[in-house]
Design a protein around this motif. Sequence first.
Motif, PDB file in Angstrom:
ATOM      1  N   LEU A  85       0.832  -1.205   0.000  1.00  0.00           N
ATOM      2  CA  LEU A  85       0.000   0.000   0.000  1.00  0.00           C
ATOM      3  C   LEU A  85       0.862   1.248   0.000  1.00  0.00           C
ATOM      4  O   LEU A  85       0.598   2.204  -0.751  1.00  0.00           O
ATOM      5  CB  LEU A  85      -0.918  -0.003   1.221  1.00  0.00           C
ATOM      6  CG  LEU A  85      -1.856   1.199   1.360  1.00  0.00           C
ATOM      7  CD1 LEU A  85      -2.817   1.277   0.185  1.00  0.00           C
ATOM      8  CD2 LEU A  85      -2.617   1.139   2.682  1.00  0.00           C
ATOM      9  N   VAL A  86       1.907   1.256   0.810  1.00  0.00           N
ATOM     10  CA  VAL A  86       2.800   2.415   0.902  1.00  0.00           C
ATOM     11  C   VAL A  86       3.443   2.717  -0.443  1.00  0.00           C
ATOM     12  O   VAL A  86       3.608   3.884  -0.831  1.00  0.00           O
ATOM     13  CB  VAL A  86       3.867   2.176   1.984  1.00  0.00           C
ATOM     14  CG1 VAL A  86       5.003   3.173   1.863  1.00  0.00           C
ATOM     15  CG2 VAL A  86       3.235   2.274   3.368  1.00  0.00           C
ATOM     16  N   SER A  87       3.783   1.672  -1.194  1.00  0.00           N
ATOM     17  CA  SER A  87       4.404   1.899  -2.501  1.00  0.00           C
ATOM     18  C   SER A  87       3.470   2.639  -3.443  1.00  0.00           C
ATOM     19  O   SER A  87       3.919   3.361  -4.341  1.00  0.00           O
ATOM     20  CB  SER A  87       4.818   0.567  -3.129  1.00  0.00           C
ATOM     21  OG  SER A  87       3.692  -0.206  -3.505  1.00  0.00           O
ATOM     22  N   ARG A  88       2.169   2.503  -3.237  1.00  0.00           N
ATOM     23  CA  ARG A  88       1.186   3.220  -4.047  1.00  0.00           C
ATOM     24  C   ARG A  88       0.914   4.615  -3.492  1.00  0.00           C
ATOM     25  O   ARG A  88       0.481   5.495  -4.219  1.00  0.00           O
ATOM     26  CB  ARG A  88      -0.122   2.422  -4.107  1.00  0.00           C
ATOM     27  CG  ARG A  88       0.013   1.103  -4.863  1.00  0.00           C
ATOM     28  CD  ARG A  88      -1.233   0.264  -4.716  1.00  0.00           C
ATOM     29  NE  ARG A  88      -1.137  -0.942  -5.516  1.00  0.00           N
ATOM     30  CZ  ARG A  88      -1.963  -1.255  -6.525  1.00  0.00           C
ATOM     31  NH1 ARG A  88      -2.953  -0.438  -6.844  1.00  0.00           N
ATOM     32  NH2 ARG A  88      -1.811  -2.375  -7.196  1.00  0.00           N
ATOM     33  N   MET A  89       1.159   4.780  -2.191  1.00  0.00           N
ATOM     34  CA  MET A  89       0.876   6.062  -1.552  1.00  0.00           C
ATOM     35  C   MET A  89       1.963   7.103  -1.798  1.00  0.00           C
ATOM     36  O   MET A  89       1.681   8.298  -1.885  1.00  0.00           O
ATOM     37  CB  MET A  89       0.750   5.881  -0.031  1.00  0.00           C
ATOM     38  CG  MET A  89      -0.474   5.171   0.441  1.00  0.00           C
ATOM     39  SD  MET A  89      -0.331   4.765   2.206  1.00  0.00           S
ATOM     40  CE  MET A  89       0.168   6.339   2.922  1.00  0.00           C
ATOM     41  N   GLN A  90       3.215   6.684  -1.902  1.00  0.00           N
ATOM     42  CA  GLN A  90       4.347   7.598  -1.754  1.00  0.00           C
ATOM     43  C   GLN A  90       4.339   8.763  -2.744  1.00  0.00           C
ATOM     44  O   GLN A  90       4.811   9.847  -2.426  1.00  0.00           O
ATOM     45  CB  GLN A  90       5.658   6.816  -1.844  1.00  0.00           C
ATOM     46  CG  GLN A  90       5.939   6.006  -0.582  1.00  0.00           C
ATOM     47  CD  GLN A  90       7.167   5.135  -0.696  1.00  0.00           C
ATOM     48  OE1 GLN A  90       7.599   4.790  -1.800  1.00  0.00           O
ATOM     49  NE2 GLN A  90       7.735   4.763   0.442  1.00  0.00           N
ATOM     50  N   GLN A  91       3.797   8.531  -3.910  1.00  0.00           N
ATOM     51  CA  GLN A  91       3.787   9.600  -4.907  1.00  0.00           C
ATOM     52  C   GLN A  91       2.617  10.566  -4.732  1.00  0.00           C
ATOM     53  O   GLN A  91       2.622  11.646  -5.323  1.00  0.00           O
ATOM     54  CB  GLN A  91       3.724   8.979  -6.312  1.00  0.00           C
ATOM     55  CG  GLN A  91       4.863   8.033  -6.622  1.00  0.00           C
ATOM     56  CD  GLN A  91       6.219   8.702  -6.548  1.00  0.00           C
ATOM     57  OE1 GLN A  91       6.381   9.840  -6.991  1.00  0.00           O
ATOM     58  NE2 GLN A  91       7.193   8.012  -5.976  1.00  0.00           N
TER      59      GLN A  91
END
Length: 361
Positions: A9-15
């Motif tokens: 989920l974080v990998s999708r949030m970071q941007q």
Amino acid sequence: MFQTRREKLVSRMQQHMDIAILVPGPNMHYFTGLHLKQSERLTFAVITANNDLYFILPQVELNKVDLSNGGVILSYSDEEGPTLAIQRLKKEMGTLQTIGVEFDTMRVHEQKSIEMLTYENLSDIGESIRELRMKKDLQELAYMRQAVQIVEESLAATLPTIQVGVTEMEVAAQLEYEMRRRGSEGTPFGTIVASGYRGALPHGRASTKKIEAGEFIVIDFGAIYKGYVADMTRTVALGDVSPTLQNIYSLVKQANEAAIEAIKPGTTAQSLDCIAREIIRDGGYGDYFTHRLGHGIGLSAHEEPYLMQRNSLVLEEGMAFTVEPGIYIQDVAGVRIEDNLIVTNNGYENLMTFSKELIIL
């Protein structure tokens, strides 16, 4: 497991997002293991873009949180209320650009609490979460198989109790008792037992109607095991039924089986719906199949993917869903047959083994 899910989920949030705020329900369970229902007591799980985890939690729920994989609890008592906990979170988070929230499940009550934080925008994180949850891991599949075993054994135990004069509610109560005996945590939706003319109601919750000889009985029910759902429908007959009803049953069974046989990676959701719908239409009952072919299952009874017309979603390994064609003739009868399926690397696994031949009680 939960840490790995949060990393995805974080990998999708970071941007796009600084933090994601989850409310009690399937998504909170999926990413944190905390299994709660929304109530008057404010509860949040907060996941930051650095994969830090915070909980705002009432004291009465503290014993349900496992912090072995990290996390910070900001708790409050009933007398205090959540305001101080929110203010502590505000201090921890500082000034935020974008907060991701669940547009489809967050209530106004919860949104008003978020407004105490300092931020510029709210953004829907639901689509990213739905995409992640669609593909089940091995642990999820194990729980779902156990849930399926519960529903199948419970139906087998209940069928002998169905007799002339028994009410639909009595059948539903017996089913739910049998599921509880076998470890179900509850029911994911109101149990459907719809006999005779009431079978034409796709969502015909059990009523006080007494079951009569010569009727079809649509039985649609579910179990929950470790939070994961099994959703099963079988239509049975009490005594002999007319040739017309037998023909309707045969069409629905054929549609169910043909759609299942077409399941494999690369197939689209809408193509499966079309396969089943064409069989029922060619049999002369196209206008009486009034809902989509199926829906995803997992931590929710209804989730992505949805098998329906105009859904071009390409199926992938690990996706889990129902296949449940039906025919519903107003004031006469209804038939639905529902299985739970998993897409495998070269086809499918049907989690259900319960017979689809017409059972005459």
